[in-house]
Design a protein around this motif. Structure first.
Motif, PDB file in Angstrom:
ATOM      1  N   SER A  55      44.963  32.916  35.828  1.00 46.07           N
ATOM      2  CA  SER A  55      46.108  32.688  36.874  1.00 46.07           C
ATOM      3  C   SER A  55      47.440  33.020  36.058  1.00 46.07           C
ATOM      4  O   SER A  55      47.347  32.963  34.976  1.00 46.07           O
ATOM      5  CB  SER A  55      45.985  31.354  37.507  1.00 46.07           C
ATOM      6  OG  SER A  55      46.451  30.406  36.526  1.00 46.07           O
ATOM      7  N   GLU A  56      48.476  33.298  37.083  1.00 54.45           N
ATOM      8  CA  GLU A  56      49.809  33.474  36.776  1.00 54.45           C
ATOM      9  C   GLU A  56      50.564  32.039  36.102  1.00 54.45           C
ATOM     10  O   GLU A  56      51.255  32.256  34.867  1.00 54.45           O
ATOM     11  CB  GLU A  56      50.711  33.962  37.808  1.00 54.45           C
ATOM     12  CG  GLU A  56      50.441  35.390  38.488  1.00 54.45           C
ATOM     13  CD  GLU A  56      50.562  36.388  37.237  1.00 54.45           C
ATOM     14  OE1 GLU A  56      51.576  36.310  36.522  1.00 54.45           O
ATOM     15  OE2 GLU A  56      49.690  37.014  37.363  1.00 54.45           O
ATOM     16  N   THR A  57      50.123  30.848  36.551  1.00 59.14           N
ATOM     17  CA  THR A  57      50.633  29.776  35.931  1.00 59.14           C
ATOM     18  C   THR A  57      49.889  29.033  34.949  1.00 59.14           C
ATOM     19  O   THR A  57      50.587  28.164  34.251  1.00 59.14           O
ATOM     20  CB  THR A  57      51.000  28.763  37.027  1.00 59.14           C
ATOM     21  OG1 THR A  57      49.674  28.270  37.787  1.00 59.14           O
ATOM     22  CG2 THR A  57      51.793  29.395  38.276  1.00 59.14           C
ATOM     23  N   HIS A  58      48.643  29.373  34.775  1.00 59.11           N
ATOM     24  CA  HIS A  58      47.762  28.747  33.835  1.00 59.11           C
ATOM     25  C   HIS A  58      47.736  27.319  34.130  1.00 59.11           C
ATOM     26  O   HIS A  58      47.544  26.637  32.997  1.00 59.11           O
ATOM     27  CB  HIS A  58      48.294  28.989  32.398  1.00 59.11           C
ATOM     28  CG  HIS A  58      48.370  30.573  32.077  1.00 59.11           C
ATOM     29  ND1 HIS A  58      47.282  31.415  32.061  1.00 59.11           N
ATOM     30  CD2 HIS A  58      49.062  31.241  31.933  1.00 59.11           C
ATOM     31  CE1 HIS A  58      47.388  32.549  31.770  1.00 59.11           C
ATOM     32  NE2 HIS A  58      48.750  32.514  31.612  1.00 59.11           N
ATOM     33  N   SER A  59      47.747  26.892  35.209  1.00 56.78           N
ATOM     34  CA  SER A  59      47.826  25.417  35.615  1.00 56.78           C
ATOM     35  C   SER A  59      46.656  24.846  36.174  1.00 56.78           C
ATOM     36  O   SER A  59      45.760  25.683  36.539  1.00 56.78           O
ATOM     37  CB  SER A  59      48.964  25.128  36.688  1.00 56.78           C
ATOM     38  OG  SER A  59      48.867  25.835  38.045  1.00 56.78           O
ATOM     39  N   GLU A  60      46.389  23.516  36.351  1.00 58.10           N
ATOM     40  CA  GLU A  60      45.602  22.835  36.839  1.00 58.10           C
ATOM     41  C   GLU A  60      46.067  22.490  38.409  1.00 58.10           C
ATOM     42  O   GLU A  60      45.003  22.644  39.307  1.00 58.10           O
ATOM     43  CB  GLU A  60      45.481  21.431  36.275  1.00 58.10           C
ATOM     44  CG  GLU A  60      44.422  20.455  36.797  1.00 58.10           C
ATOM     45  CD  GLU A  60      44.357  19.191  36.213  1.00 58.10           C
ATOM     46  OE1 GLU A  60      43.347  18.425  36.658  1.00 58.10           O
ATOM     47  OE2 GLU A  60      44.993  18.916  35.213  1.00 58.10           O
ATOM     48  N   ILE A  61      47.291  22.203  38.543  1.00 55.00           N
ATOM     49  CA  ILE A  61      47.576  21.904  39.978  1.00 55.00           C
ATOM     50  C   ILE A  61      49.168  22.420  40.100  1.00 55.00           C
ATOM     51  O   ILE A  61      49.871  22.154  39.064  1.00 55.00           O
ATOM     52  CB  ILE A  61      47.196  20.654  40.623  1.00 55.00           C
ATOM     53  CG1 ILE A  61      47.326  20.524  42.033  1.00 55.00           C
ATOM     54  CG2 ILE A  61      47.984  19.662  39.981  1.00 55.00           C
ATOM     55  CD1 ILE A  61      46.373  19.412  42.725  1.00 55.00           C
ATOM     56  N   LEU A  62      49.804  22.479  41.238  1.00 57.04           N
ATOM     57  CA  LEU A  62      51.130  22.839  41.494  1.00 57.04           C
ATOM     58  C   LEU A  62      51.525  21.899  42.653  1.00 57.04           C
ATOM     59  O   LEU A  62      51.046  21.729  43.588  1.00 57.04           O
ATOM     60  CB  LEU A  62      51.238  24.286  41.941  1.00 57.04           C
ATOM     61  CG  LEU A  62      50.529  25.450  41.117  1.00 57.04           C
ATOM     62  CD1 LEU A  62      50.523  26.694  41.979  1.00 57.04           C
ATOM     63  CD2 LEU A  62      51.403  25.723  39.860  1.00 57.04           C
ATOM     64  N   GLY A  63      53.037  21.717  42.433  1.00 60.83           N
ATOM     65  CA  GLY A  63      54.036  21.418  43.525  1.00 60.83           C
ATOM     66  C   GLY A  63      55.003  22.517  43.964  1.00 60.83           C
ATOM     67  O   GLY A  63      55.586  23.105  42.844  1.00 60.83           O
TER      68      GLY A  63
END
Length: 165
Positions: A55-63
């Motif tokens: 993914s672009e953010t390399h995240s688990e979850i976003l706000g």
């Protein structure tokens, strides 16, 4: 200690649930996150997530704060979401496209509200007014949460235009 980096990112889709944030009510964010956890929305959203490393953010979850019309107007839609490959609405979850931007990415250790607020305060009170090169680019602002003990706050930026005398 908050650190900052500038990165260009491709556009990406998110899938999630949204709520209206009515002005400067910071409690509305926390209440919405709690409601999403209590109603099982977080687990449901995550079933549509891209792998973090892809993914672009390399995240688990976003706000995602949808402030693109005017970042000074603090009434807007807020999503709890993940990056996704999905193109159409699934269950009760909405799809939204985040277009490509140059991002000022503010990083801090921790997962809690205090770590996030440090990033936001540094971005708005210190870095944006004093960096000399970048302005807010009227796009969404992202809270980016990871498995590891860190948090990021992403602000879309554009270079200031040279002003001739």
């Amino acid at each position: 200690m908050v650190s900052v980096r500038i990165q260009d990112k491709n556009g990406f889709n998110i899938i999630g649930v949204k709520t209206w944030i009515p002005g400067i009510d910071n409690n509305a964010f926390g209440e919405f996150w709690k409601r999403c956890h209590a109603e099982g929305k977080i687990g449901g959203i995550k079933t549509y997530a891209k792998k973090a490393d892809a993914s672009e953010t390399h995240s688990e979850i976003l706000g995602v704060s949808c402030t693109e019309n005017d970042p000074n107007v603090r009434s807007f839609y807020f999503y709890v979401a993940v990056e996704t490959e999905e193109r159409e609405r699934k269950d009760d979850y909405e799809i939204r496209f985040i277009k490509p931007y140059t991002w000022a990415i503010f990083s801090n250790e921790g997962h809690d509200i205090h770590a996030l607020m440090e990033c936001e305060m540094y971005a708005w009170k210190e870095w944006l007014p004093n960096n000399g090169k970048y302005l807010h680019d009227n796009g969404p602002e992202l809270e980016v949460y990871f498995q590891e003990n860190k948090i990021e706050y992403w602000v879309p930026v554009k270079e200031k235009e040279d002003v001739a005398c």
